[in-house]
Design a protein around this motif. Structure first.
Motif, mmCIF file in Angstrom:
data_model
loop_
_atom_site.group_PDB
_atom_site.id
_atom_site.type_symbol
_atom_site.label_atom_id
_atom_site.label_comp_id
_atom_site.label_asym_id
_atom_site.label_seq_id
_atom_site.Cartn_x
_atom_site.Cartn_y
_atom_site.Cartn_z
ATOM 1 N N GLU A 197 -6.035 5.932 24.523
ATOM 2 C CA GLU A 197 -6.521 5.215 23.573
ATOM 3 C C GLU A 197 -5.539 4.620 22.460
ATOM 4 N N VAL A 198 -4.845 5.785 21.878
ATOM 5 C CA VAL A 198 -3.889 5.390 20.900
ATOM 6 C C VAL A 198 -2.685 4.570 21.404
ATOM 7 N N TYR A 199 -2.401 4.908 22.677
ATOM 8 C CA TYR A 199 -1.436 4.484 23.179
ATOM 9 C C TYR A 199 -1.685 2.683 23.430
ATOM 10 N N GLU A 200 -2.870 2.453 23.812
ATOM 11 C CA GLU A 200 -3.190 1.041 24.006
ATOM 12 C C GLU A 200 -3.443 0.308 22.912
ATOM 13 N N ARG A 201 -3.842 1.099 21.920
ATOM 14 C CA ARG A 201 -4.125 0.461 20.514
ATOM 15 C C ARG A 201 -2.450 0.051 19.845
ATOM 16 N N SER A 202 -1.662 1.017 20.229
ATOM 17 C CA SER A 202 -0.191 0.592 19.607
ATOM 18 C C SER A 202 0.602 -0.665 20.232
ATOM 19 N N ILE A 203 0.415 -0.505 21.688
ATOM 20 C CA ILE A 203 1.195 -1.746 22.270
ATOM 21 C C ILE A 203 0.286 -2.715 22.243
ATOM 22 N N ALA A 204 -0.694 -3.026 21.660
ATOM 23 C CA ALA A 204 -1.446 -4.137 21.395
ATOM 24 C C ALA A 204 -0.726 -4.942 20.220
ATOM 25 N N ASN A 205 -0.076 -4.087 19.413
ATOM 26 C CA ASN A 205 0.568 -4.840 18.249
ATOM 27 C C ASN A 205 1.981 -5.514 18.627
ATOM 28 N N LYS B 12 -7.052 15.947 8.975
ATOM 29 C CA LYS B 12 -6.305 15.274 7.751
ATOM 30 C C LYS B 12 -5.302 14.557 8.240
ATOM 31 N N ARG B 13 -4.460 15.158 9.105
ATOM 32 C CA ARG B 13 -3.192 14.222 9.650
ATOM 33 C C ARG B 13 -3.603 12.800 10.405
ATOM 34 N N LYS B 14 -4.889 12.868 11.174
ATOM 35 C CA LYS B 14 -5.354 11.880 11.834
ATOM 36 C C LYS B 14 -5.638 10.687 10.800
ATOM 37 N N PHE B 15 -6.424 11.284 9.734
ATOM 38 C CA PHE B 15 -6.728 10.366 8.728
ATOM 39 C C PHE B 15 -5.744 9.570 7.925
ATOM 40 N N GLN B 16 -4.505 10.345 7.754
ATOM 41 C CA GLN B 16 -3.257 9.842 7.216
ATOM 42 C C GLN B 16 -2.615 8.665 7.881
ATOM 43 N N TYR B 17 -2.496 9.131 9.407
ATOM 44 C CA TYR B 17 -1.856 8.035 10.263
ATOM 45 C C TYR B 17 -2.776 6.797 10.665
ATOM 46 N N GLU B 18 -4.141 7.073 10.546
ATOM 47 C CA GLU B 18 -4.975 5.913 10.468
ATOM 48 C C GLU B 18 -4.648 4.995 9.427
ATOM 49 N N GLU B 19 -4.834 5.544 8.184
ATOM 50 C CA GLU B 19 -4.574 4.773 6.962
ATOM 51 C C GLU B 19 -2.922 3.838 7.146
ATOM 52 N N GLU B 20 -2.210 4.628 7.554
ATOM 53 C CA GLU B 20 -0.473 4.026 7.778
ATOM 54 C C GLU B 20 -0.611 2.824 8.743
ATOM 55 N N VAL B 21 -1.560 2.978 9.966
ATOM 56 C CA VAL B 21 -1.300 1.909 10.867
ATOM 57 C C VAL B 21 -2.489 0.778 10.503
ATOM 58 N N LYS B 22 -3.412 1.144 9.736
ATOM 59 C CA LYS B 22 -4.105 0.041 9.330
ATOM 60 C C LYS B 22 -3.660 -0.634 8.413
ATOM 61 N N ALA B 23 -2.996 -0.075 7.380
ATOM 62 C CA ALA B 23 -2.193 -0.950 6.622
ATOM 63 C C ALA B 23 -1.076 -1.855 6.930
ATOM 64 N N ASN B 24 -0.564 -1.463 7.928
ATOM 65 C CA ASN B 24 0.857 -1.874 8.507
ATOM 66 C C ASN B 24 0.656 -1.753 10.129
ATOM 67 N N PRO B 25 0.054 -2.517 10.805
ATOM 68 C CA PRO B 25 0.048 -2.399 12.347
ATOM 69 C C PRO B 25 1.254 -2.406 13.026
ATOM 70 N N MET B 26 2.264 -3.018 12.325
ATOM 71 C CA MET B 26 3.661 -3.264 12.770
ATOM 72 C C MET B 26 4.645 -1.974 12.410
ATOM 73 N N ASN B 27 3.863 -0.857 11.855
ATOM 74 C CA ASN B 27 4.633 0.093 11.554
ATOM 75 C C ASN B 27 4.931 1.271 12.816
#
Length: 697
Positions: A350-358, A313-328
């Motif tokens: 994997e999450v670190y690599e996705r975050s630093i790609a923005n 559930k928490r993962k889904f919430q965070y995924e929605e947030e970063v998908k809506a605004n990758p610069m958040n």
């Protein structure tokens, strides 16, 4: 004949208050109390000290003191302080039998006085009269069994004497009175100090029967757990649940029971306890229990259970947030924190690599501040948690390649990378990184970090080169010059440090030259080169005539240990006064004269002090006309000015001021009103130095 009629008694006439206005000076109750207390501040004269020279005189003095004590006791027998003082005095005279007699008499008067018992027993213990002290403690605890202080001191004395059996016997007598919890804990701690686990367990059994609170049951169980008796601890918890039953259930008992099973690695038992507690305890009383159970399932539950539900559930919430605004980046931080606590190493990376790609689209530093911390957390995770040093080095280098150093940089990244290489004992790599940083984007913080690194490595030649580069980059930074000179001073090269200061003060532009000059002067003072100090002050006065420079110069001249220090200080004050005469700042000149006056009071004589007193100014309140920016009249403004007696131009004005004062006084006496305008006068004090002058008309 009838008696004459009796005359009526005349009542006194009450005086009528004509003026019922409040008085000008009001006296409050606080003022009356303060005046009453002020009268008691004077201490009565103390009695003269007597010197005893022979035994007869000593006996007479002792008799006199005893008579005084007996008189005090006779006046107030119930005052414990009199008995204690009397006995303490007899003790100082080595009259122990008399001291005991005084204490016994005091106990006859007030046998419930804790102070007398304590002082009595402490006197016997101090003089190593163990049996007497034991006798006193026995009597005290018999008469006052609820005074815990007696029991504590009694058991402590027996334990210090090595009489463990006696201390245990005293504790047993105490426990018969069912004292407070701390007394039981003291008994248990004493038994544990001597490794008497069975005796301590027996005491705990008695303790939970007298004080059957949940916290005491959990303490008993924790005691068994700490000593390695897990079955006994489990038995204690089971007995506690049976003892409290269903009517007095409490979630904290079950939480403690489940945590015990968790520590014992009995996870299934802990899960059963949590579920049983949630079934029988009302939901409104089991909020903390549910939170602890959820945390337990996160740690030890299977992925198919509650763990998957909550984490997904928490993962889904965070995924929605970063998908809506990758610069958040705040959402990325929360997502990474969740994965670090619950996820695997591959998922975290994997999450670190996705975050630093923005990467921020704008090359402005304020948009990069939060983004850079993603790299920092990534590097720290690889170094501290994953223990992958090669990957950590790659993270640092990739971060430094992405940052546009031609526009801005982040000193923190460079320094952290260099410190990482130092931890890996790669000093050359650290130096190359910092050298590259200075070459690409020199910043003061980079220079300071590099210099601090070389100082820790004791590479002083490199420090000198770095300081030279730093000064070439920013020669107007005073702190750099000062730090450079401090390093040379620590290394013992005084001439080099002096040369650095000379170069610094000759620079055309400095950010804070006053700090540089002060550091140079302090350096020469530490080296005891007083001639150089004087020369520095003279050179500084050629550049500025600031009042603080004059005051510091005069203070230095007056503080030297030479014979003519006072005269030199006086000459500096005279020079300063003559120089400030030509300025219009009367306040600075007044400050100088006040410092001069204090100097003469401390180190001068009466004649020199009178000379300075005659130079002291008088404060005058004046008016001046104000104008707006457009030249219109804005009224008048009052301000204070200083009139110096030695100024020749002010002499006629002084006479005019005196005449104005006399005219004002005559006008007030006659009561007549005049249309003329006279300025307000600030009445002068009688002191020659601080007196204020009246205003001009």
């Amino acid at each position: 004949m009838e008696p004459p009629p009796a005359k009526k008694a005349r009542l006194p006439k009450f005086t009528k208050v004509k003026n019922k206005m409040p008085a000008e000076i009001q006296i409050t109750a606080e003022q009356l109390l303060q005046e009453a207390a002020a009268t008691k501040l004077e201490k009565p004269p103390s009695a003269p000290r007597q010197k005893v020279t022979d035994p007869g005189e000593l006996a007479a003095l002792q008799m006199q003191k005893r008579k005084e004590f007996e008189d005090d006791i006779r006046k107030n027998r119930t005052m414990v302080k009199n008995w204690v003082k009397y006995a303490a005095w007899e003790e100082t005279q080595n009259q122990y039998e008399r001291a005991r007699s005084v204490y016994e008499r005091g106990l006859d008067v007030d046998h419930r006085s804790v102070t007398i018992w304590l002082r009595y027993a402490e006197m016997e213990m101090k003089h190593k009269q163990v049996n007497h002290a034991r006798n006193i403690w026995d009597r005290a605890v018999t008469i006052l069994p609820r005074a815990n202080q007696f029991w504590y001191k009694y058991t402590y004395m027996e334990e210090m004497l090595g009489n463990i059996a006696g201390a245990r016997q005293v504790f047993e007598r105490w426990m018969e009175w069912e004292p407070e919890e701390q007394a039981w804990f003291s008994f248990i701690k004493m038994e544990m100090r001597y490794k008497e686990v069975d005796r301590a367990r027996h005491i705990y059994e008695r303790f939970i029967q007298i004080h059957p609170e949940i916290k005491n049951w959990t303490r008993y169980a924790r005691f068994e757990e700490q000593n390695g008796f897990l079955s006994n601890a489990r038995n204690v918890f089971e007995r506690a649940t049976e003892f409290f039953g269903d009517d007095h259930l409490d979630e904290f008992l079950y939480i403690a029971f489940a945590r015990f099973e968790e520590n014992a690695r009995e996870y299934e038992r802990a899960r059963v306890i949590y579920k049983h507690a949630l079934d029988i305890i009302p939901k409104q009383n089991a909020q903390d229990l549910f939170k602890v159970y959820t945390r337990f399932e996160k740690k030890f539950g299977d992925r198919a259970g509650i763990e998957d539900v909550i984490i997904s559930k928490r993962k889904f919430q965070y995924e929605e947030e970063v998908k809506a605004n990758p610069m958040n980046y705040d959402a990325w931080f929360d997502y990474i924190r969740l994965m670090e606590t619950e996820g695997s190493q591959e998922m975290i990376r994997e999450v670190y690599e996705r975050s630093i790609a923005n990467i921020p689209p704008s090359q402005e530093k304020r948009f990069w501040r939060r983004y850079v911390y993603l790299w920092i957390y990534y590097a720290l995770y690889e170094e501290l948690t994953a223990k992958d040093m090669d990957r950590t080095r790659q993270v640092y280098r990739a971060c430094l390649e992405i940052i546009p150093h031609s526009k801005f940089t982040f000193t923190k990244i460079w320094l952290m990378y260099a410190q990482f290489e130092i931890r890996q004992k790669e000093v050359t790599a650290a130096r190359k990184a910092l050298g590259s940083a200075i070459g690409k984007c020199p910043k003061p913080k980079l220079f300071r970090g590099y210099i601090e690194l070389e100082l820790q490595l004791r590479e002083f030649d490199r420090c000198r080169k770095l300081y030279e580069k730093f000064l070439e980059f920013n020669p107007a930074n005073c702190s750099t010059w000062i730090k450079y000179s401090e390093v040379e001073t620590i290394l013992g090269d005084v001439e080099r440090a002096r040369a650095i200061f000379e170069l610094a003060i000759n620079q055309p532009m400095m950010d804070m030259p006053e700090l540089l000059w002060k550091a140079y002067i302090d350096f020469e003072v530490d080296q005891e080169e007083f001639q150089n100090v004087c020369g520095l002050y003279e050179r500084l006065l050629e550049r500025t005539q600031h009042i603080k420079v004059w005051l510091s110069y005069a203070k230095f001249e007056g503080s030297t240990e030479s014979d003519d220090s006072v005269e030199n200080g006086r000459k500096v004050y005279e020079r300063a006064n003559n120089t400030l005469k030509n300025t219009s700042n009367g306040e600075e000149r007044s400050m100088l004269l006040e410092a001069w006056r204090d100097f003469e009071k401390t180190k001068g004589d009466q004649n020199s002090l009178e000379v300075v007193q005659k130079k002291m100014p008088r404060r005058v309140k004046k008016k001046r006309k104000l104008y707006r920016d457009d030249g219109a009249d804005a009224g008048w403004e009052e301000y204070w000015d200083y009139v110096f007696p030695e100024d020749a131009t002010s002499a006629p004005n002084l006479k005019l001021l005196q005449m104005a004062r006399m005219w004002k006084q005559t006008k007030d006496d006659s009561g007549s009103e005049s249309g003329g305008e006279v300025e307000k006068v600030d009445d002068a004090d009688t002191d020659n130095s601080d007196s204020d002058s009246s205003g001009e008309n």
